[in-house]
Scaffold this active site. Structure first.
Site, short mmCIF file in Angstrom:
data_model
loop_
_atom_site.label_atom_id
_atom_site.label_comp_id
_atom_site.label_asym_id
_atom_site.label_seq_id
_atom_site.Cartn_x
_atom_site.Cartn_y
_atom_site.Cartn_z
N GLU A 42 46.00 51.25 25.28
CA GLU A 42 44.66 50.75 25.55
C GLU A 42 43.62 51.36 24.62
O GLU A 42 42.67 50.69 24.20
CB GLU A 42 44.28 51.00 27.02
N TYR A 125 36.75 50.19 31.26
CA TYR A 125 37.87 49.30 31.01
C TYR A 125 39.19 50.07 30.99
O TYR A 125 40.16 49.70 31.65
CB TYR A 125 37.70 48.54 29.69
N ASP A 143 38.29 43.08 29.88
CA ASP A 143 38.22 43.10 28.42
C ASP A 143 37.71 41.74 27.96
O ASP A 143 37.36 40.88 28.78
CB ASP A 143 39.56 43.47 27.79
N CYS A 195 43.92 30.61 26.99
CA CYS A 195 42.46 30.49 27.13
C CYS A 195 41.79 31.20 25.95
O CYS A 195 40.99 32.13 26.13
CB CYS A 195 42.03 31.09 28.47
N CYS A 202 44.11 24.06 27.25
CA CYS A 202 43.91 23.80 28.67
C CYS A 202 45.06 23.01 29.29
O CYS A 202 45.37 23.18 30.48
CB CYS A 202 42.59 23.04 28.88
N CYS A 205 47.55 25.35 30.81
CA CYS A 205 47.02 26.47 31.58
C CYS A 205 47.53 26.41 33.02
O CYS A 205 47.47 25.35 33.66
CB CYS A 205 45.50 26.44 31.57
N CYS A 211 39.86 25.31 37.26
CA CYS A 211 38.90 25.72 36.23
C CYS A 211 37.63 24.87 36.29
O CYS A 211 37.64 23.68 35.94
CB CYS A 211 39.54 25.62 34.84
#
Length: 354
Positions: A42, A125, A143, A195, A202, A205, A211
């Site tokens: 990270e 985060y 994030d 995304c 899409c 997805c 959405c």
């Protein structure tokens, strides 16, 4: 909107399509993710792509497989391994954090988001990511990928960064009590592979039916962002000095400030009107070449200066490093650019053909 249903569908998708990354354990695995490897990844991934991080992560964890190994490492060795990854304050904080974990926590990372936030270099985060992925705490991880997913899923049209609290509220409600780490990584993967910022896929997805931005026909427009200010330009000079035996003049930058603690080509200050500040008294040549580099907050343009000095020359700062002990790979990118540029210049400053 059924947050529990959305969360279940995202996890089902992740179970089938999770990216295989060296710091992860398989989704739904009984194996617990190593907090040291989660933390390392990270920190490296901040402002850096997964593709760029993989090789660095493998080298770091091979050379220093535990937080205790890293805490005991030589500063210069760690900074050298980090060279080229950018945002060098991360490397300094990596060492500080490892040493605090060893000195104050017995070499074991704290298990909660609140405790992790007390460690050097760990912000909201990173603390949430470690807590959720390594310790199953249902801490919402935010994030850029997850902010984008939240903005589109809930049709948040207010621009970033002002909309961050609203996006986090949505992510908090969506975070499940069970498998929160897998949920966080699923959202990261969803944002990274489907995304995406431009041309989101899409049609494949897993939560397209939920959405709100897709339904409104504005998915590709979100998240909106406030206009950025133009980056200023700073100027400077970069000095490449070599001895007859090939030794090159290098210095270690001060611990505090930009590129702190890193091995460097000597330079002047970086400002609107820098003064020449050569590191050794000799005849310097101007090959009419310029090093250009962009940092987070400004563009840098440095005029190159080159010199061939006597074998017994003594610099006012830095030290001459024998060619056999020097690898350009240990230099941050901006200084490696200067070094590479100097290779096309003769000792009198003239450019070589080809």
């Amino acid at each position: 909107m059924r947050e529990d249903l959305i969360g279940a569908e995202i996890l089902d998708w992740y179970d089938a399509h999770a990216r295989q990354l060296p710091w992860r354990v398989p989704p739904g695995s009984a194996e617990r993710a190593d907090p040291y490897r989660v933390w390392m990844s990270e920190i490296m991934l901040q402002q850096t792509t997964v593709a760029a991080v993989k090789a660095y992560f493998e080298r770091f964890t091979t050379r220093w497989p535990t937080v205790g190994d890293l805490a005991a490492a030589d500063d210069a060795a760690v900074m050298g391994e980090w060279a080229g990854l950018g945002y060098y304050a991360r490397a300094r904080n990596l060492l500080k954090c490892a040493r605090v974990v060893v000195a104050d926590h017995g070499g074991t990372f704290p298990r909660t988001e609140a405790e992790l936030l007390t460690l050097p270099g760990i912000g909201p985060y990173t603390a949430a990511a470690i807590a959720s992925i390594a310790f199953d705490e249902p801490a919402p991880v935010m994030d850029g990928n997850i902010e984008r997913v939240m903005a589109r899923l809930f049709a948040v049209e207010a621009p970033l960064p002002g909309s961050k609290p609203v996006l986090k509220d949505h992510a908090t409600r969506l975070t499940p009590q069970s498998r929160p780490g897998d949920h966080a990584q699923a959202l990261m993967d969803l944002g990274a592979t489907i995304c995406t910022p431009k041309s989101p896929a899409c049609g494949i997805c897993p939560v397209i039916e939920h959405c709100a931005a897709r339904a409104a026909g504005i998915a590709a427009e979100l998240p909106r962002k406030s206009p950025k200010k133009a980056k200023p330009v700073r100027f400077g000079y970069a000095y490449i000095a070599r001895k007859p035996d090939g030794a090159i003049l290098l210095e270690t930058r001060p611990d505090r400030g930009l590129l702190g603690g890193m091995l460097a080509i000597p330079t002047s200050d970086w400002s609107d009107a820098p003064a020449e500040d050569p590191p050794v008294d000799t005849q310097w040549h101007d090959p009419d070449l310029e090093v250009r580099h962009t940092f987070t907050h400004f563009h840098l343009r440095m005029a190159l200066r080159v010199a061939s000095v006597a074998q017994d020359a003594t610099p006012t700062r830095g030290a001459f490093v024998p060619l056999a002990q020097f690898s350009p790979k240990t230099l941050p990118t901006v200084f490696r650019k200067a070094f590479d540029l100097s290779r096309g210049v003769s000792v009198d400053g003239a450019r070589r053909n080809g």
